[in-house]
Design a protein around this motif. Sequence first.
Motif, PDB file in Angstrom:
ATOM      1  N   UNK A 105       0.829  -1.207   0.000  1.00  0.00           N
ATOM      2  CA  UNK A 105       0.000   0.000   0.000  1.00  0.00           C
ATOM      3  C   UNK A 105       0.864   1.258   0.000  1.00  0.00           C
ATOM      4  N   UNK A 106       1.886   1.278   0.831  1.00  0.00           N
ATOM      5  CA  UNK A 106       2.774   2.442   0.875  1.00  0.00           C
ATOM      6  C   UNK A 106       3.497   2.626  -0.456  1.00  0.00           C
ATOM      7  N   UNK A 107       3.928   1.508  -1.063  1.00  0.00           N
ATOM      8  CA  UNK A 107       4.651   1.594  -2.326  1.00  0.00           C
ATOM      9  C   UNK A 107       3.732   2.069  -3.453  1.00  0.00           C
ATOM     10  N   UNK A 108       2.481   1.580  -3.442  1.00  0.00           N
ATOM     11  CA  UNK A 108       1.530   1.999  -4.478  1.00  0.00           C
ATOM     12  C   UNK A 108       1.316   3.501  -4.455  1.00  0.00           C
ATOM     13  N   UNK A 109       1.260   4.082  -3.282  1.00  0.00           N
ATOM     14  CA  UNK A 109       1.099   5.530  -3.159  1.00  0.00           C
ATOM     15  C   UNK A 109       2.397   6.255  -3.516  1.00  0.00           C
ATOM     16  N   UNK A 110       3.544   5.671  -3.089  1.00  0.00           N
ATOM     17  CA  UNK A 110       4.835   6.312  -3.350  1.00  0.00           C
ATOM     18  C   UNK A 110       5.171   6.348  -4.832  1.00  0.00           C
ATOM     19  N   UNK A 111       4.642   5.399  -5.610  1.00  0.00           N
ATOM     20  CA  UNK A 111       4.907   5.370  -7.045  1.00  0.00           C
ATOM     21  C   UNK A 111       4.306   6.576  -7.765  1.00  0.00           C
ATOM     22  N   UNK A 133      -2.093   3.380  -9.711  1.00  0.00           N
ATOM     23  CA  UNK A 133      -1.546   2.089  -9.289  1.00  0.00           C
ATOM     24  C   UNK A 133      -2.612   1.303  -8.525  1.00  0.00           C
ATOM     25  N   UNK A 134      -2.341   0.002  -8.328  1.00  0.00           N
ATOM     26  CA  UNK A 134      -3.170  -0.842  -7.465  1.00  0.00           C
ATOM     27  C   UNK A 134      -2.259  -1.672  -6.580  1.00  0.00           C
ATOM     28  N   UNK A 188       2.621  -4.329  -6.642  1.00  0.00           N
ATOM     29  CA  UNK A 188       1.868  -3.156  -7.076  1.00  0.00           C
ATOM     30  C   UNK A 188       1.703  -3.215  -8.582  1.00  0.00           C
ATOM     31  N   UNK A 189       0.464  -3.094  -9.047  1.00  0.00           N
ATOM     32  CA  UNK A 189       0.168  -3.046 -10.474  1.00  0.00           C
ATOM     33  C   UNK A 189       0.285  -1.610 -10.959  1.00  0.00           C
ATOM     34  N   UNK A 190       1.009  -1.401 -12.058  1.00  0.00           N
ATOM     35  CA  UNK A 190       1.096  -0.075 -12.677  1.00  0.00           C
ATOM     36  C   UNK A 190      -0.060   0.054 -13.664  1.00  0.00           C
ATOM     37  N   UNK A 265      -3.935  12.525  -3.776  1.00  0.00           N
ATOM     38  CA  UNK A 265      -4.168  11.115  -4.076  1.00  0.00           C
ATOM     39  C   UNK A 265      -5.598  10.710  -3.734  1.00  0.00           C
ATOM     40  N   UNK A 266      -6.219   9.990  -4.667  1.00  0.00           N
ATOM     41  CA  UNK A 266      -7.543   9.408  -4.443  1.00  0.00           C
ATOM     42  C   UNK A 266      -7.374   7.908  -4.189  1.00  0.00           C
ATOM     43  N   UNK A 267      -8.022   7.380  -3.160  1.00  0.00           N
ATOM     44  CA  UNK A 267      -8.029   5.942  -2.879  1.00  0.00           C
ATOM     45  C   UNK A 267      -9.392   5.391  -3.267  1.00  0.00           C
ATOM     46  N   UNK A 268      -9.402   4.430  -4.183  1.00  0.00           N
ATOM     47  CA  UNK A 268     -10.663   3.877  -4.684  1.00  0.00           C
ATOM     48  C   UNK A 268     -10.565   2.363  -4.761  1.00  0.00           C
ATOM     49  N   UNK A 269     -11.699   1.723  -5.104  1.00  0.00           N
ATOM     50  CA  UNK A 269     -11.705   0.273  -5.276  1.00  0.00           C
ATOM     51  C   UNK A 269     -10.932  -0.110  -6.531  1.00  0.00           C
ATOM     52  N   UNK A 270     -10.352  -1.291  -6.504  1.00  0.00           N
ATOM     53  CA  UNK A 270      -9.625  -1.786  -7.676  1.00  0.00           C
ATOM     54  C   UNK A 270     -10.606  -2.132  -8.800  1.00  0.00           C
ATOM     55  N   UNK A 271     -10.074  -2.253 -10.004  1.00  0.00           N
ATOM     56  CA  UNK A 271     -10.910  -2.442 -11.195  1.00  0.00           C
ATOM     57  C   UNK A 271     -10.862  -3.892 -11.671  1.00  0.00           C
ATOM     58  N   UNK A 272     -12.031  -4.454 -12.049  1.00  0.00           N
ATOM     59  CA  UNK A 272     -12.073  -5.759 -12.699  1.00  0.00           C
ATOM     60  C   UNK A 272     -11.857  -6.947 -11.803  1.00  0.00           C
ATOM     61  N   UNK A 273     -12.154  -6.824 -10.489  1.00  0.00           N
ATOM     62  CA  UNK A 273     -11.953  -7.953  -9.564  1.00  0.00           C
ATOM     63  C   UNK A 273     -13.259  -8.248  -8.816  1.00  0.00           C
ATOM     64  N   UNK A 274     -14.372  -8.231  -9.520  1.00  0.00           N
ATOM     65  CA  UNK A 274     -15.684  -8.406  -8.906  1.00  0.00           C
ATOM     66  C   UNK A 274     -15.892  -9.718  -8.197  1.00  0.00           C
ATOM     67  N   UNK A 275     -15.078 -10.747  -8.465  1.00  0.00           N
ATOM     68  CA  UNK A 275     -15.242 -12.063  -7.839  1.00  0.00           C
ATOM     69  C   UNK A 275     -14.408 -12.224  -6.574  1.00  0.00           C
TER      70      UNK A 275
END
Length: 319
Positions: A105-111, A133-134, A188-190, A265-275
């Motif tokens: 989480x820290x790295x995703x924000x730091x990127x 990022x995610x 972390x996903x770019x 920075x905005x924190x939101x839900x990830x995309x495409x992981x509905x399951x």
Amino acid sequence: MRAPFLLRRKQADSVGVPGPQCGEPSFLTRAGMQEAQLSRRIGQKKRLLEAEEPGSDLHGAPTPSPTEPRLGQPASLGPQRSVYFSSPKSRSARLGSEFFDQPAVALARAFLGQVLVRRLDDGTELRGRIVETEAYVGPEDEAAHSRGGRQTPRNRGMFMKPGTLYVYVIYGMYFCMNVSSRGDGACVLLRALEPLGGLETMRQLRNALRKGTVGRALKDRELCSGPSKLCQALAIDKSFDQRDLAADTAVWMEHSAPGTREPAVVAAARVGIGQAGEWAQKPLRFYVRGSPWVSVVDRTAEQNTQSGPAVSICAHEAF
């Protein structure tokens, strides 16, 4: 009879020896001393002027020939950091291993705000500022490929040292690039970049690799606005899997430019992981507020970045 005498006196003055009627044992006449003083003043002034000219050092040394090594002139008149007093610990532009050694989480924000660089085989450098990022936090994360602690040849990069690339194929045709973080199975996903350099080459790569809508001109904001678009624009494929981002010569990250303001920075839900159950709702996607290069904007999350609900979106739209 006075003419020979005057001639001898004039010759004596010119060579600096006493004349026939000179009563003082001096080697210079008064006129000769004044002339010598004037010559010295002219010589001093000339040396000062030469010292101020480009190509001369402070002692008026001659300009070296073109074949001799020399320090160039400063590019500007502003304050310059001397190479002789530079600290060996000065911050390098390239991000090192210690930067990646953070929880996901820290790295995703730091990127966010850092610059991703891709050097092609012909030396062309493609650059983009990370704007989305995610975070995938490890075995407990139901949306992570490492959920339950499973290790496979495919996801091995997630369990390697921080800064290792994890590149995988999705939908059988797209690539996604992740960076491992601190903790087994965390990465972390770019998701998106703001293109900074090499845009025409990015456009050519995207046109050659994208599926559908062939022939339509791509806008700049479409070049890297999604994890697979990003990989297409930078020519990232499975061959980059398990590379060390801190040491690789073809892809790396650099610090944002000095003086760059920290992004909102905005924190939101990830995309495409509905399951992924409750993990589909967790605010583990981070993006720069107001950036036109973000792949998916979550207006609700922007009002409350701590508890914004997931956005209903077709997975293919994000890729």
